[in-house]
Scaffold this motif. Structure first.
Motif, PDB file in Angstrom:
ATOM      1  N   GLU A   1      -1.104  -2.362 -14.722  1.00 45.60           N
ATOM      2  CA  GLU A   1      -0.595  -1.617 -13.573  1.00 45.60           C
ATOM      3  C   GLU A   1       0.241  -2.506 -12.647  1.00 45.60           C
ATOM      4  O   GLU A   1      -0.080  -3.651 -12.415  1.00 45.60           O
ATOM      5  CB  GLU A   1      -1.760  -1.038 -12.761  1.00 45.60           C
ATOM      6  CG  GLU A   1      -2.166   0.366 -13.132  1.00 45.60           C
ATOM      7  CD  GLU A   1      -1.101   1.402 -12.819  1.00 45.60           C
ATOM      8  OE1 GLU A   1      -0.263   1.157 -11.950  1.00 45.60           O
ATOM      9  OE2 GLU A   1      -1.139   2.456 -13.465  1.00 45.60           O
TER      10      GLU A   1
ATOM     11  N   ASN B   1       0.808  -1.225   0.000  1.00 45.97           N
ATOM     12  CA  ASN B   1       0.000   0.000   0.000  1.00 45.97           C
ATOM     13  C   ASN B   1       0.840   1.273   0.000  1.00 45.97           C
ATOM     14  O   ASN B   1       0.321   2.355   0.243  1.00 45.97           O
ATOM     15  CB  ASN B   1      -0.974   0.001   1.176  1.00 45.97           C
ATOM     16  CG  ASN B   1      -0.279  -0.095   2.519  1.00 45.97           C
ATOM     17  OD1 ASN B   1       0.918   0.168   2.635  1.00 45.97           O
ATOM     18  ND2 ASN B   1      -1.021  -0.466   3.556  1.00 45.97           N
ATOM     19  N   ASN B   2       2.159   1.125  -0.270  1.00 44.70           N
ATOM     20  CA  ASN B   2       2.988   2.329  -0.375  1.00 44.70           C
ATOM     21  C   ASN B   2       2.645   3.115  -1.633  1.00 44.70           C
ATOM     22  O   ASN B   2       2.774   4.339  -1.683  1.00 44.70           O
ATOM     23  CB  ASN B   2       4.478   1.966  -0.371  1.00 44.70           C
ATOM     24  CG  ASN B   2       4.851   0.998  -1.482  1.00 44.70           C
ATOM     25  OD1 ASN B   2       4.147   0.020  -1.712  1.00 44.70           O
ATOM     26  ND2 ASN B   2       5.955   1.252  -2.158  1.00 44.70           N
ATOM     27  N   GLU B   3       2.176   2.409  -2.654  1.00 51.10           N
ATOM     28  CA  GLU B   3       1.646   3.036  -3.861  1.00 51.10           C
ATOM     29  C   GLU B   3       0.401   2.263  -4.272  1.00 51.10           C
ATOM     30  O   GLU B   3       0.396   1.038  -4.283  1.00 51.10           O
ATOM     31  CB  GLU B   3       2.661   2.990  -5.010  1.00 51.10           C
ATOM     32  CG  GLU B   3       3.845   3.922  -4.864  1.00 51.10           C
ATOM     33  CD  GLU B   3       4.680   3.926  -6.121  1.00 51.10           C
ATOM     34  OE1 GLU B   3       4.763   4.971  -6.778  1.00 51.10           O
ATOM     35  OE2 GLU B   3       5.238   2.861  -6.445  1.00 51.10           O
ATOM     36  N   PHE B   4      -0.644   2.991  -4.613  1.00 45.62           N
ATOM     37  CA  PHE B   4      -1.857   2.309  -5.057  1.00 45.62           C
ATOM     38  C   PHE B   4      -2.631   3.202  -6.010  1.00 45.62           C
ATOM     39  O   PHE B   4      -2.456   4.423  -6.043  1.00 45.62           O
ATOM     40  CB  PHE B   4      -2.738   1.899  -3.873  1.00 45.62           C
ATOM     41  CG  PHE B   4      -3.257   3.046  -3.048  1.00 45.62           C
ATOM     42  CD1 PHE B   4      -4.474   3.640  -3.336  1.00 45.62           C
ATOM     43  CD2 PHE B   4      -2.520   3.528  -1.971  1.00 45.62           C
ATOM     44  CE1 PHE B   4      -4.955   4.692  -2.577  1.00 45.62           C
ATOM     45  CE2 PHE B   4      -2.996   4.579  -1.200  1.00 45.62           C
ATOM     46  CZ  PHE B   4      -4.212   5.161  -1.500  1.00 45.62           C
ATOM     47  N   LEU B   5      -3.503   2.578  -6.794  1.00 47.81           N
ATOM     48  CA  LEU B   5      -4.341   3.298  -7.751  1.00 47.81           C
ATOM     49  C   LEU B   5      -5.798   3.086  -7.362  1.00 47.81           C
ATOM     50  O   LEU B   5      -6.269   1.952  -7.319  1.00 47.81           O
ATOM     51  CB  LEU B   5      -4.079   2.786  -9.170  1.00 47.81           C
ATOM     52  CG  LEU B   5      -4.736   3.545 -10.323  1.00 47.81           C
ATOM     53  CD1 LEU B   5      -3.935   3.337 -11.597  1.00 47.81           C
ATOM     54  CD2 LEU B   5      -6.178   3.118 -10.557  1.00 47.81           C
TER      55      LEU B   5
ATOM     56  N   ASN C   1      -3.819  -7.059  -6.693  1.00 49.79           N
ATOM     57  CA  ASN C   1      -2.408  -6.911  -7.083  1.00 49.79           C
ATOM     58  C   ASN C   1      -1.956  -8.153  -7.838  1.00 49.79           C
ATOM     59  O   ASN C   1      -2.098  -9.267  -7.338  1.00 49.79           O
ATOM     60  CB  ASN C   1      -1.536  -6.699  -5.841  1.00 49.79           C
ATOM     61  CG  ASN C   1      -0.125  -6.278  -6.202  1.00 49.79           C
ATOM     62  OD1 ASN C   1       0.585  -6.994  -6.884  1.00 49.79           O
ATOM     63  ND2 ASN C   1       0.282  -5.106  -5.744  1.00 49.79           N
TER      64      ASN C   1
ATOM     65  N   LYS D   1       1.040  -1.181  -9.591  1.00 53.44           N
ATOM     66  CA  LYS D   1       0.589  -0.757  -8.268  1.00 53.44           C
ATOM     67  C   LYS D   1      -0.617  -1.600  -7.825  1.00 53.44           C
ATOM     68  O   LYS D   1      -1.311  -2.200  -8.643  1.00 53.44           O
ATOM     69  CB  LYS D   1       0.160   0.717  -8.279  1.00 53.44           C
ATOM     70  CG  LYS D   1       1.229   1.713  -8.675  1.00 53.44           C
ATOM     71  CD  LYS D   1       0.667   3.122  -8.568  1.00 53.44           C
ATOM     72  CE  LYS D   1       1.677   4.175  -9.002  1.00 53.44           C
ATOM     73  NZ  LYS D   1       1.840   4.186 -10.488  1.00 53.44           N
ATOM     74  N   THR D   2      -0.860  -1.625  -6.530  1.00 56.43           N
ATOM     75  CA  THR D   2      -2.081  -2.217  -6.004  1.00 56.43           C
ATOM     76  C   THR D   2      -3.276  -1.383  -6.467  1.00 56.43           C
ATOM     77  O   THR D   2      -3.223  -0.151  -6.483  1.00 56.43           O
ATOM     78  CB  THR D   2      -2.024  -2.263  -4.471  1.00 56.43           C
ATOM     79  OG1 THR D   2      -0.967  -3.168  -4.079  1.00 56.43           O
ATOM     80  CG2 THR D   2      -3.328  -2.741  -3.870  1.00 56.43           C
TER      81      THR D   2
END
Length: 224
Positions: free
Chosen positions: A152, A127-131, A221, A154-155
């Motif tokens: 993607e 969850n440091n980067e997510f869309l 993810n 990212k999560t």
């Protein structure tokens, strides 16, 4: 002087998630915009808030925005709430925020309830980067969006309704692949709150084994 436009989050389930500040703001504004006056009326009654309620939803927000901006320019303070969660997050709010910015209206969004944050935190997925993708298109553009999201790294955070969850999980398997990891959270902050984590095949089996109720948050993810 122009008034202030407040965006006020309301509980997604448990009324104890309402903040003291949210109650205070709603008691002080001149009137409150809401999606459904019946739903919001129950909330306001619970917190002993007696302010005029005006409808502001997806079907009238274009027409209503102009009047709200005029009231703000005349010095009235206005709050926008939705049926649950933070205004503007998969709910009405963007058009009013854009108009407020265009007219240099002071706007304040209170921190508070948003369904995807707790679902993301407990998913166990990066969850440091997510869309945040919200709801997928119902029909037109749905497959195109899924193909795009499948690329993607990212999560990805999705919202889904109970009656479409089986179809959506099958489509995630089709476009993202069988190794995709998924966390499904529903009934967030309510009595029957539940989170199920696993592979996409495990989530499909889980979803088909029972009738899921309540709004659903999917955390997806396929890069781990």
């Amino acid at each position: 002087m122009s008034g202030i436009l407040y965006f006020v989050p309301t509980p997604v389930g448990n009324l104890e998630d309402m903040t003291f500040r949210a109650v205070h703001v709603l008691k002080e504004v001149d009137y409150i915009l809401c999606e459904d006056t019946r739903t919001s009326g129950i909330l306001l009654k619970h917190f002993e808030i007696s302010k005029p309620l005006k409808s502001y939803h997806l079907h009238n927000e274009h027409q209503a925005t102009e009047k709200v901006i005029a009231d703000l320019k005349n010095g009235q303070n206005v709050a926008l709430i939705t049926d649950a969660g933070t205004p503007g997050i998969s709910d009405p709010g963007y058009l009013l925020a854009k108009a407020g910015a265009d007219h240099q209206i002071e706007m304040i969004c209170l921190p508070g309830a948003t369904a995807f944050v707790p679902a993301l935190v407990v998913s166990g997925l990066p969850n440091n980067e997510f869309l945040f993708a919200g709801f997928l298109p119902q029909k037109k553009g749905r497959q195109t969006k899924l193909k795009q999201l499948a690329e993607e790294k990212k999560t990805i955070v999705l919202y889904e309704s109970p009656h479409k969850i089986n179809t959506t999980l099958e489509q995630i398997k089709e476009f993202f692949g069988e190794n995709t990891k998924v966390s499904l959270s529903r009934e967030i902050s309510k009595k029957f709150e539940e989170t199920k984590r696993g592979t996409i095949n495990e989530l499909i089996e889980f979803s088909k084994s029972k009738t899921l109720k309540g709004e659903i948050v999917l955390i997806v993810n396929n890069s781990i």
